[in-house]
Design an enzyme around this catalytic site. Structure first.
Site, short mmCIF file in Angstrom:
data_model
loop_
_atom_site.label_atom_id
_atom_site.label_comp_id
_atom_site.label_asym_id
_atom_site.label_seq_id
_atom_site.Cartn_x
_atom_site.Cartn_y
_atom_site.Cartn_z
N ARG A 135 0.86 -1.17 0.00
CA ARG A 135 0.00 0.00 0.00
C ARG A 135 0.90 1.23 0.00
O ARG A 135 2.02 1.20 0.52
CB ARG A 135 -0.92 0.03 1.23
CG ARG A 135 -2.07 -0.97 1.17
CD ARG A 135 -3.09 -0.59 0.11
NE ARG A 135 -4.26 -1.45 0.11
CZ ARG A 135 -4.39 -2.56 -0.60
NH1 ARG A 135 -3.38 -2.95 -1.37
NH2 ARG A 135 -5.50 -3.26 -0.55
N GLU A 152 -4.12 7.95 -4.90
CA GLU A 152 -4.39 7.29 -6.18
C GLU A 152 -5.69 7.84 -6.77
O GLU A 152 -6.69 7.92 -6.06
CB GLU A 152 -4.48 5.77 -5.99
CG GLU A 152 -3.17 5.16 -5.51
CD GLU A 152 -3.24 3.64 -5.34
OE1 GLU A 152 -4.31 3.05 -5.62
OE2 GLU A 152 -2.23 3.05 -4.93
N HIS A 164 -1.66 0.60 -9.87
CA HIS A 164 -2.32 -0.33 -8.94
C HIS A 164 -3.01 -1.47 -9.70
O HIS A 164 -4.16 -1.82 -9.44
CB HIS A 164 -3.32 0.40 -8.04
CG HIS A 164 -3.55 -0.31 -6.73
ND1 HIS A 164 -3.88 0.36 -5.58
CD2 HIS A 164 -3.50 -1.63 -6.40
CE1 HIS A 164 -4.03 -0.50 -4.59
NE2 HIS A 164 -3.81 -1.71 -5.06
#
Length: 321
Positions: A238, A267, A286
């Protein structure tokens, strides 16, 4: 705890995944619907007994979710869900841990190979129509992985598989996990507390740990300062596991060789982030866990947990609440 199969309603909430389509193709007879934005989710959440969700979740949904009894997270991370509030509303929660272990580990190995073989630079040169000549400076050439040391921070499903892949390339793998007595596929397994002492020996540092209060900003300025100037950081965990400001400063000063980041603190990565323009940084959006099999893998976990709930079992697969 949940209605019988012929009365159950499932809401699949995701901006892109085709979960509802894949579920409908199974012909279970269970009613379901899909929502793809926060506004529609807020409008229809009251219809759902079961919610399959990840990024669209916000805590304000609880006041609208009178029927909701079970949340199946789409991903392994569940830090976005308020566990105490869910308990208070008698809502169960399970993660999809392991659903993308193979995919994320393969992505991690791809990033390690890309850094070693400088594939991101080759792609940039291709876009500029530049044919790079042979390099005399050893430090600037592509490298081989054999004999290099990979430090895997978090030797769970993803980290364990990454360790096995790395060993196939003749890398030496050191794994860190909370309970080192559980062992793993690494050549050596140490407790998380050994991170500082092991960083100077690593050629690659791969983060595959969950985000917890203990791992937030685990890779801070002090940790980065202990890495070799020739080492690379690979973040598959993360964004907040890394102190991003410290990482940007370290990369700008070329105090480490580079980084590959599948996750960032914010993000999408903000347009003004310095990370975009750094030639020694490789960013993927991601997507490490995304494959053509992802929806079916999530649904397999969901169906297992529904069966457990119908049988009245107390323990769910990947239970969180």
């Amino acid at each position: 705890m949940i209605p019988p199969q012929d009365q159950l309603v499932i809401c699949f909430a995701h901006v892109a995944y085709r979960l509802d389509e894949r579920f409908a193709a199974l012909g279970t007879g269970i009613r379901s619907f899909a929502v793809r934005d926060a506004e529609m989710l807020a409008t229809r959440i009251g219809e759902a007994d079961v919610l399959v969700i990840s990024g669209l979740w916000h805590n304000g949904l609880l006041d609208r979710a009178a029927k909701l009894r079970f949340i199946q997270a789409i991903g392994a991370g569940t830090d976005q869900f308020p566990r105490d509030e869910l308990k208070g509303h008698d809502i169960r929660l399970a993660s999809a841990r392991g659903v993308n272990a193979r995919a994320v580990a393969e992505h991690g190995m791809a990033l390690i190979l890309a850094l070693a073989r400088r594939l991101h630079e080759a792609r940039d040169n291709q876009a500029r129509h530049v044919w790079r000549q042979m390099i005399g400076d050893l430090a600037q050439r592509e490298d081989e992985l054999g004999g290099k040391t990979l430090l895997v921070v978090g030797l769970g499903d993803i980290g364990g598989r990454l360790a096995r892949l790395a060993k196939a390339f003749d890398m030496r793998v050191i794994g860190l996990r909370r309970d080192p007595t559980r062992g793993g596929a690494a050549d050596e397994v140490q407790p998380m507390s050994a991170l500082g002492s092991l960083l100077p020996a690593a050629d690659f540092v791969a983060l595959t740990c969950p985000l917890t209060p203990e791992t937030e900003n685990l890779i801070d300025a002090a940790a980065l300062a202990r890495m070799q100037p020739s080492a690379y950081l690979v973040n598959l965990a993360r964004g907040r596991v890394v102190d991003e400001a410290a990482l940007v400063e370290t990369l700008a000063a070329h105090r480490i060789a580079g980084a590959a980041l599948d996750v960032t603190v914010e993000e999408p990565l903000p347009p003004n982030s310095p990370l975009w323009g750094m030639e020694h940084v490789l960013v993927t959006p991601h997507t490490a866990g995304e494959t053509r099999r992802y929806e079916d893998n999530v649904i397999e976990i969901l169906r297992d947990n529904l069966d457990r709930l119908w049988r009245g079992e107390s323990q769910l697969r990947n239970q969180v609440v």
